[in-house]
Design an enzyme around this catalytic site. Structure first.
Site: not given
Length: 312
Positions: A19, A110, A117, A149
């Protein structure tokens, strides 16, 4: 005598996206240690792929990893995918006997939620492998307990996140946006970035950040207006990330000089995201970063992308 080959162990493959935070607004640290967030996520077509394979009862949980920076990824209980498998197993009352293989496609550490994910893909994969029958809402609740997330990696596309970023409302985005990411070999600790944010913001940090200042960004998304979106990109964590890694100023500057519609530190960094006019323009920005030595690796892709889904 006829020798029959052993039947292959059942396995399930799931792909989940990284994302970019189009806008990230951060409030003051709360008593529970969390910062309230108002953010607009867009999933991009850089994917983590998780293969979950059935193993004999009592074999336990294992993780293997390949792909870029695979050596930086833990293969024990500190990995979010491991924790996702254990959380699902506990929820449905089964033993977490599974072999997980992670194929990395999102830069590690990063600010692009590659680990999240992995966790989202693991939830979907193990749900299918173990035939638990949980709903997406059930999986989303487990995801929220794993990390801020992770629910978005399940959902994908474009969404507004509030709370810790885990309370999601889908957002309309028309068309395709072209992104290029400058990744660095050395990651940037998310807790360190938030710690520096606290130092820089001091008592002036909002208790409850809102999206009132993101009206232009939301309008650009609905209109498919890349120029408008580029001008509206925002990240409250960027000053903190730049304070810890001043060389990122140059990475942002090279993108701007190459005509990027907008450039911003992605999440907690150190990845820099630049919005391009087209796929060809994204390649040109990537070439500029490479020529100037302003990135250790560059990644061109597009968004929005789908959330975690089973692969055939």
């Amino acid at each position: 005598m006829t020798h029959l080959a052993a039947a292959p162990s059942p396995s399930v493959r799931v792909r989940a996206p990284g994302k970019v935070n189009l806008s990230l607004r951060v409030g003051a640290r709360q008593a529970d240690g969390y910062h309230p967030l108002s953010t607009i996520f867009q999933a991009v077509a850089l994917y983590e792929e998780v293969t979950a394979t059935q193993v004999p009862e009592g074999a336990g949980l294992t993780i293997t990893v390949d792909g870029p920076q695979a050596d930086l990824v833990p293969v024990d209980g500190t990995n979010l995918a491991w924790r996702a498998a254990e959380a699902l197993a506990t929820q449905v009352g089964v033993a977490p006997d599974v072999a997980l293989h992670l194929a990395k496609g999102v830069p590690v550490a990063g600010g692009m939620a590659g680990g999240s994910a992995d966790a989202a893909a693991t939830l979907v994969a193990c749900d299918a492998l173990w035939q638990t029958g949980l709903s997406r809402d059930d999986l989303s609740a487990l995801a929220a307990d794993l990390g801020s997330d992770v629910p978005f990696a399940l959902l994908g596309h474009t969404a507004v996140g509030t709370g810790r970023g885990h309370l999601l409302t889908p957002a309309m985005a028309r068309g395709e946006f072209h992104w290029v990411f400058a990744a660095q070999a050395e990651g940037l600790s998310t807790p360190a970035v938030y710690g520096r944010f606290d130092e820089l913001a001091g008592p002036d940090a909002d208790d409850d950040p809102g999206l009132a200042e993101d009206t232009a960004l939301m309008q650009a998304l609905r209109a498919g207006d890349a120029h408008g979106l580029g001008q509206a990109l925002h990240n409250d964590l960027q000053p903190a990330a730049l304070s810890l890694r001043p060389e990122l100023e140059r990475t942002l500057g090279v993108a701007t000089d190459a005509g990027a519609l907008g450039a911003v530190v992605s999440g907690s960094g150190p990845t820099v995201a630049a919005l391009a006019r087209s796929r060809q323009h994204a390649l040109a920005i990537a070439a500029s970063w490479t020529a100037e030595g302003a990135a250790d690796s560059v990644w061109c892709t597009s968004g929005p992308a789908h959330g975690a889904r089973l692969l055939p």
